[in-house]
Design a protein around this motif. Sequence first.
Motif, PDB file in Angstrom:
ATOM      1  N   ARG A 124       0.834  -1.208   0.000  1.00 51.84           N
ATOM      2  CA  ARG A 124       0.000   0.000   0.000  1.00 51.84           C
ATOM      3  C   ARG A 124       0.869   1.258   0.000  1.00 51.84           C
ATOM      4  N   HIS A 132      -0.345  -1.368  -7.812  1.00 52.21           N
ATOM      5  CA  HIS A 132      -1.572  -2.171  -7.909  1.00 52.21           C
ATOM      6  C   HIS A 132      -1.233  -3.659  -7.993  1.00 52.21           C
ATOM      7  N   GLY A 135      -2.390  -6.192  -5.111  1.00 51.32           N
ATOM      8  CA  GLY A 135      -3.164  -7.364  -5.529  1.00 51.32           C
ATOM      9  C   GLY A 135      -2.511  -8.666  -5.123  1.00 51.32           C
ATOM     10  N   LEU A 172      -2.984  -9.141  -1.389  1.00 48.76           N
ATOM     11  CA  LEU A 172      -4.364  -9.561  -1.124  1.00 48.76           C
ATOM     12  C   LEU A 172      -4.567 -11.026  -1.497  1.00 48.76           C
ATOM     13  N   GLN A 173      -3.967 -11.424  -2.603  1.00 52.89           N
ATOM     14  CA  GLN A 173      -4.041 -12.820  -3.036  1.00 52.89           C
ATOM     15  C   GLN A 173      -3.440 -13.737  -1.963  1.00 52.89           C
ATOM     16  N   ARG A 196      -7.775 -12.899  -0.070  1.00 52.27           N
ATOM     17  CA  ARG A 196      -8.802 -11.906  -0.411  1.00 52.27           C
ATOM     18  C   ARG A 196      -8.857 -11.785  -1.933  1.00 52.27           C
ATOM     19  N   ASP A 217     -11.247 -11.706  -4.386  1.00 48.73           N
ATOM     20  CA  ASP A 217     -12.046 -10.749  -5.159  1.00 48.73           C
ATOM     21  C   ASP A 217     -11.381  -9.369  -5.191  1.00 48.73           C
ATOM     22  N   GLU A 218     -10.825  -8.955  -4.067  1.00 52.48           N
ATOM     23  CA  GLU A 218     -10.114  -7.676  -4.022  1.00 52.48           C
ATOM     24  C   GLU A 218      -8.857  -7.726  -4.895  1.00 52.48           C
ATOM     25  N   GLY A 274      -9.581  -7.038  -8.556  1.00 52.11           N
ATOM     26  CA  GLY A 274      -9.730  -5.615  -8.858  1.00 52.11           C
ATOM     27  C   GLY A 274      -8.394  -4.908  -9.002  1.00 52.11           C
ATOM     28  N   GLU A 275      -7.463  -5.187  -8.103  1.00 49.47           N
ATOM     29  CA  GLU A 275      -6.135  -4.554  -8.172  1.00 49.47           C
ATOM     30  C   GLU A 275      -5.367  -5.023  -9.405  1.00 49.47           C
ATOM     31  N   SER A 322      -5.431 -14.548 -10.216  1.00 49.70           N
ATOM     32  CA  SER A 322      -6.413 -13.964  -9.289  1.00 49.70           C
ATOM     33  C   SER A 322      -7.831 -14.388  -9.655  1.00 49.70           C
TER      34      SER A 322
END
Length: 161
Positions: A25, A38, A42, A45-46, A50, A52-53, A56-57, A78
């Motif tokens: 971040r 991004h 992503g 988050l993977q 997470r 779904d998030e 998006g990234e 993803s």
Amino acid sequence: LVVCALVGLHHAFAGEHEAELAQSRRTLELDPPQFLGHWAVGSALQNLGRHDEAVGEHRRALDLAEGTAFLKPVLARSLALAGQADEARTLLGPEGQAGTSPYQAATVHLALGETSRALQLLASAAEQRDPWIVILGVDPMMRSLRGQAAFEELVRRVRPA
């Protein structure tokens, strides 16, 4: 920006995924319209499940990088983890490699549950000296393969002596 992203990768390889996300971040804050942040967010988050998030990234990263080849399998992985297998396969293309390295294609096949195909591609990546192969032993995307004889032999084969 690159150094910041690399610190995030260090956390990823160490299995410190909350720290990876925080660092990623920070990378994104440095230059929001740059794809690298991004991609890093992503990926973190993977690693945290997470999915779904992460989709998006990774979609944003691919858009910002204007279709850069290495980001297609990143997004495909993803998508596969988020249960969108058809779209993931579309990104992989008819050859099942998304026009990129066999290592990256292997990460997608692994996310699709195609372990034997992933192992074949990883062996090919080792033979071709795919640059990504150097992270094989620490890559969190390979977590599900750890302990399997074929994978462990491949790790031994590519690890520097």
